[in-house]
Design a protein around this motif. Structure first.
Motif, mmCIF file in Angstrom:
data_model
loop_
_atom_site.group_PDB
_atom_site.id
_atom_site.type_symbol
_atom_site.label_atom_id
_atom_site.label_comp_id
_atom_site.label_asym_id
_atom_site.label_seq_id
_atom_site.Cartn_x
_atom_site.Cartn_y
_atom_site.Cartn_z
ATOM 1 N N ARG A 40 0.824 -1.222 0.000
ATOM 2 C CA ARG A 40 0.000 0.000 0.000
ATOM 3 C C ARG A 40 0.857 1.271 0.000
ATOM 4 N NH1 ARG A 40 -5.396 -0.367 1.186
ATOM 5 N NH2 ARG A 40 -6.150 -2.463 0.756
ATOM 6 N N VAL A 41 2.160 1.123 -0.008
ATOM 7 C CA VAL A 41 3.067 2.272 -0.027
ATOM 8 C C VAL A 41 3.420 2.580 -1.476
ATOM 9 C CG1 VAL A 41 5.359 3.118 0.625
ATOM 10 C CG2 VAL A 41 3.999 1.790 2.264
ATOM 11 N N THR A 42 3.146 3.803 -1.918
ATOM 12 C CA THR A 42 3.396 4.156 -3.319
ATOM 13 C C THR A 42 4.795 4.704 -3.546
ATOM 14 O OG1 THR A 42 2.527 6.397 -3.002
ATOM 15 C CG2 THR A 42 0.972 4.694 -3.718
ATOM 16 N N MET A 43 5.397 5.288 -2.516
ATOM 17 C CA MET A 43 6.719 5.901 -2.644
ATOM 18 C C MET A 43 7.302 6.090 -1.260
ATOM 19 S SD MET A 43 5.648 9.875 -3.298
ATOM 20 C CE MET A 43 4.107 9.386 -4.048
ATOM 21 N N ILE A 44 8.572 6.437 -1.205
ATOM 22 C CA ILE A 44 9.221 6.842 0.036
ATOM 23 C C ILE A 44 9.501 8.340 -0.065
ATOM 24 C CG2 ILE A 44 11.195 6.544 1.558
ATOM 25 C CD1 ILE A 44 9.373 4.077 1.403
ATOM 26 N N SER A 45 9.120 9.095 0.963
ATOM 27 C CA SER A 45 9.343 10.545 0.965
ATOM 28 C C SER A 45 10.050 10.962 2.247
ATOM 29 C CB SER A 45 8.013 11.301 0.874
ATOM 30 O OG SER A 45 7.339 11.009 -0.325
ATOM 31 N N ASP A 46 10.863 12.002 2.140
ATOM 32 C CA ASP A 46 11.520 12.526 3.338
ATOM 33 C C ASP A 46 11.913 13.982 3.127
ATOM 34 O OD1 ASP A 46 12.362 12.417 5.939
ATOM 35 O OD2 ASP A 46 14.083 11.123 5.582
ATOM 36 N N ASN A 47 12.271 14.629 4.246
ATOM 37 C CA ASN A 47 12.674 16.030 4.263
ATOM 38 C C ASN A 47 14.119 16.147 3.795
ATOM 39 O OD1 ASN A 47 13.174 18.699 4.794
ATOM 40 N ND2 ASN A 47 12.615 18.610 6.955
ATOM 41 N N PHE A 48 14.336 16.870 2.713
ATOM 42 C CA PHE A 48 15.678 17.069 2.170
ATOM 43 C C PHE A 48 16.623 17.624 3.227
ATOM 44 C CE2 PHE A 48 18.792 19.812 0.026
ATOM 45 C CZ PHE A 48 19.312 18.967 -0.944
ATOM 46 N N ALA A 49 16.119 18.539 4.064
ATOM 47 C CA ALA A 49 16.967 19.216 5.055
ATOM 48 C C ALA A 49 17.509 18.265 6.113
ATOM 49 C CB ALA A 49 16.191 20.347 5.718
ATOM 50 N N THR A 50 16.920 17.095 6.252
ATOM 51 C CA THR A 50 17.438 16.105 7.191
ATOM 52 C C THR A 50 18.832 15.639 6.786
ATOM 53 O OG1 THR A 50 15.208 15.325 7.679
ATOM 54 C CG2 THR A 50 16.997 13.834 8.237
ATOM 55 N N TYR A 51 19.111 15.693 5.496
ATOM 56 C CA TYR A 51 20.370 15.160 4.974
ATOM 57 C C TYR A 51 21.295 16.224 4.401
ATOM 58 C CZ TYR A 51 17.178 11.262 5.197
ATOM 59 O OH TYR A 51 16.250 10.353 5.636
ATOM 60 N N CYS A 52 20.732 17.402 4.115
ATOM 61 C CA CYS A 52 21.517 18.401 3.398
ATOM 62 C C CYS A 52 20.980 19.806 3.663
ATOM 63 C CB CYS A 52 21.463 18.087 1.902
ATOM 64 S SG CYS A 52 22.438 19.171 0.848
ATOM 65 N N ARG A 67 10.999 10.547 -3.170
ATOM 66 C CA ARG A 67 10.770 11.989 -3.333
ATOM 67 C C ARG A 67 11.330 12.687 -2.106
ATOM 68 N NH1 ARG A 67 6.286 15.571 -1.395
ATOM 69 N NH2 ARG A 67 5.670 13.788 -0.139
ATOM 70 N N PHE A 68 11.985 13.815 -2.302
ATOM 71 C CA PHE A 68 12.415 14.659 -1.186
ATOM 72 C C PHE A 68 11.608 15.951 -1.218
ATOM 73 C CE2 PHE A 68 16.255 12.045 -1.658
ATOM 74 C CZ PHE A 68 16.452 11.653 -0.340
ATOM 75 N N TRP A 69 10.950 16.267 -0.094
ATOM 76 C CA TRP A 69 10.255 17.546 -0.003
ATOM 77 C C TRP A 69 11.155 18.519 0.752
ATOM 78 C CZ3 TRP A 69 9.339 18.844 5.120
ATOM 79 C CH2 TRP A 69 9.256 17.787 6.045
ATOM 80 N N GLY A 116 19.407 9.830 -8.722
ATOM 81 C CA GLY A 116 18.464 8.715 -8.793
ATOM 82 C C GLY A 116 17.105 8.994 -8.185
ATOM 83 N N VAL A 117 16.843 10.247 -7.816
ATOM 84 C CA VAL A 117 15.526 10.598 -7.286
ATOM 85 C C VAL A 117 14.495 10.457 -8.404
ATOM 86 C CG1 VAL A 117 14.111 12.463 -6.345
ATOM 87 C CG2 VAL A 117 16.421 12.101 -5.473
ATOM 88 N N ASP A 118 13.428 9.746 -8.125
ATOM 89 C CA ASP A 118 12.437 9.410 -9.149
ATOM 90 C C ASP A 118 11.379 10.484 -9.340
ATOM 91 O OD1 ASP A 118 13.201 6.364 -9.385
ATOM 92 O OD2 ASP A 118 12.980 6.784 -7.243
ATOM 93 N N ILE A 119 11.034 11.177 -8.245
ATOM 94 C CA ILE A 119 9.931 12.135 -8.264
ATOM 95 C C ILE A 119 10.460 13.493 -7.818
ATOM 96 C CG2 ILE A 119 7.643 12.679 -7.356
ATOM 97 C CD1 ILE A 119 7.376 9.627 -6.738
ATOM 98 N N ILE A 120 10.358 14.479 -8.676
ATOM 99 C CA ILE A 120 10.855 15.822 -8.360
ATOM 100 C C ILE A 120 9.727 16.645 -7.762
ATOM 101 C CG2 ILE A 120 11.895 17.922 -9.287
ATOM 102 C CD1 ILE A 120 13.729 15.442 -9.362
ATOM 103 N N ASN A 121 9.945 17.118 -6.549
ATOM 104 C CA ASN A 121 8.977 17.911 -5.792
ATOM 105 C C ASN A 121 9.149 19.382 -6.158
ATOM 106 O OD1 ASN A 121 7.246 17.474 -3.068
ATOM 107 N ND2 ASN A 121 8.255 19.466 -2.974
ATOM 108 N N THR A 122 8.095 20.040 -6.656
ATOM 109 C CA THR A 122 8.262 21.428 -7.083
ATOM 110 C C THR A 122 6.974 22.230 -6.944
ATOM 111 O OG1 THR A 122 8.978 22.850 -8.924
ATOM 112 C CG2 THR A 122 7.711 20.885 -9.500
ATOM 113 N N ASP A 123 7.133 23.537 -6.761
ATOM 114 C CA ASP A 123 6.028 24.484 -6.849
ATOM 115 C C ASP A 123 5.996 25.142 -8.228
ATOM 116 O OD1 ASP A 123 4.959 24.264 -4.215
ATOM 117 O OD2 ASP A 123 6.643 25.427 -3.446
#
Length: 249
Positions: free
Chosen positions: A168-180, A211-213, A229-236
Motif C-alpha cells: 500500500r506504499v506508493t513511494m518513500i518521501s523525506d525532508n531534504f533538510a534532514t540530509y543536506c 521523493r524529497f520535499w 536517482g531521485v524518481d519524483i521531483i517535488n516542485t512548486d
C-alpha cells in the motif's frame, strides 16, 4: 468547467519522453490555477493539504488560511470526475492528500467523500483511475493493508514495513533538510550526496520511487537530484520544471 476542458486538451501535446521524469506538484492548491495547471502538464502527482473543519474537508496550508468554500470536493474531486468523462484526455495521476488533523477523525469524512465517485478513484477497477495517496497524519503502518483497496500511503525511510503493508506504499518521501543544508546553487556537497544516495538506494531496494520535499526549488537542484536517482521531483514550479526536463533529456 469550460476552463478545465481547455486545460485538459493541452495534455494531448505532452512530449512522450516526459514520462521518464515524474513531477510532484507541491502545494498545488496555492497555485493561480489549482489542478488545471498540473493536469495540463501531466504531472505524476498533485498534492493538497486538508483540514477537517465542521465535518468538511477544507484545503488550506494552515487553519489561519481556511476558507470554508475551498473543500476537497469542490477543488479536486468533482473537477477530476468531470475531466474523467473525456476518455480522450484523462490519465491516471496520483492525488496526494496531506492530512493535517487527527487521522481517526478525518478518515471517515474522507472515505465518505472519495467513495461518492466510485471507480474514478479506484485503480483496481481501471488503470486510469486516480490513485489516492495519504501523507501527513497517517494511521499506524501495520494497519495499511486493512484499508479500502483504493487507499494508499506515502512511505517513510527506515521503517521495516510488513510485506502486506508495503503493497500500500506508493513511494518513500523525506525532508531534504534532514540530509543536506545546501541552498540550491552550485554543487551539492559530496558528503551530503552520500547521505542522500543512501536513502535513495534504500527506497529502490524496496522497489519504491523516492521523493524529497523541502529541497531547493531550483534547476540545479532538480537536475542533481535526478542525477542521484531521485524518481519524483517535488516542485512548486510545475510548468518550468516540466519544460526544463523536456529540454534536458
Amino acid at each position: 468547467m469550460k476552463k478545465l476542458a481547455v486545460f485538459a486538451l493541452l495534455i494531448l501535446f505532452t512530449s512522450p519522453g516526459f514520462a521518464q521524469v515524474k513531477i510532484h506538484s507541491h502545494n498545488d492548491y496555492t497555485h493561480e490555477q489549482p489542478l488545471t495547471e498540473a493536469y495540463a502538464n501531466r504531472v505524476y502527482e498533485i498534492e493538497a493539504d486538508v483540514f477537517l473543519i465542521q465535518d468538511s474537508l477544507i484545503v488550506a496550508h494552515s487553519k489561519k488560511d481556511k476558507n470554508l468554500t475551498r473543500t476537497l470536493g469542490s477543488m479536486y474531486l468533482s473537477p477530476i470526475a468531470q475531466l474523467h468523462k473525456d476518455k480522450s484526455t484523462k490519465y491516471g495521476f496520483c492525488l496526494m492528500i496531506d492530512i493535517k488533523d487527527n487521522w481517526d477523525l478525518t478518515y471517515p469524512a474522507l472515505r465518505k467523500e472519495i467513495e461518492k465517485y466510485g471507480a474514478i478513484f479506484d485503480r483496481s477497477e481501471h488503470k486510469n483511475a486516480i490513485q489516492i495517496v495519504i501523507s501527513g497524519n497517517r494511521p499506524a503502518d501495520s494497519t495499511f493493508h486493512s484499508y479500502p483497496k483504493w487507499l494508499f500511503f506515502d512511505g517513510l525511510p527506515n521503517i521495516r514495513y510488513a510485506k502486506k503493508d508495503l503493497k500500500r506504499v506508493t513511494m518513500i518521501s523525506d525532508n531534504f533538510a534532514t540530509y543536506c543544508k545546501w541552498k540550491g546553487n552550485g554543487e551539492i556537497p559530496t558528503a551530503d550526496k552520500a547521505k542522500l544516495k543512501k536513502i535513495i538506494d534504500q527506497a529502490h531496494l524496496l522497489n519504491k520511487p523516492i521523493r524529497f520535499w523541502g529541497a531547493p526549488d531550483t534547476k540545479e537542484c532538480w537536475q542533481q537530484l535526478h542525477d542521484l536517482g531521485v524518481d519524483i521531483i517535488n516542485t512548486d514550479k510545475v510548468s518550468e520544471c516540466k519544460t526544463y526536463f523536456e529540454q534536458h533529456k
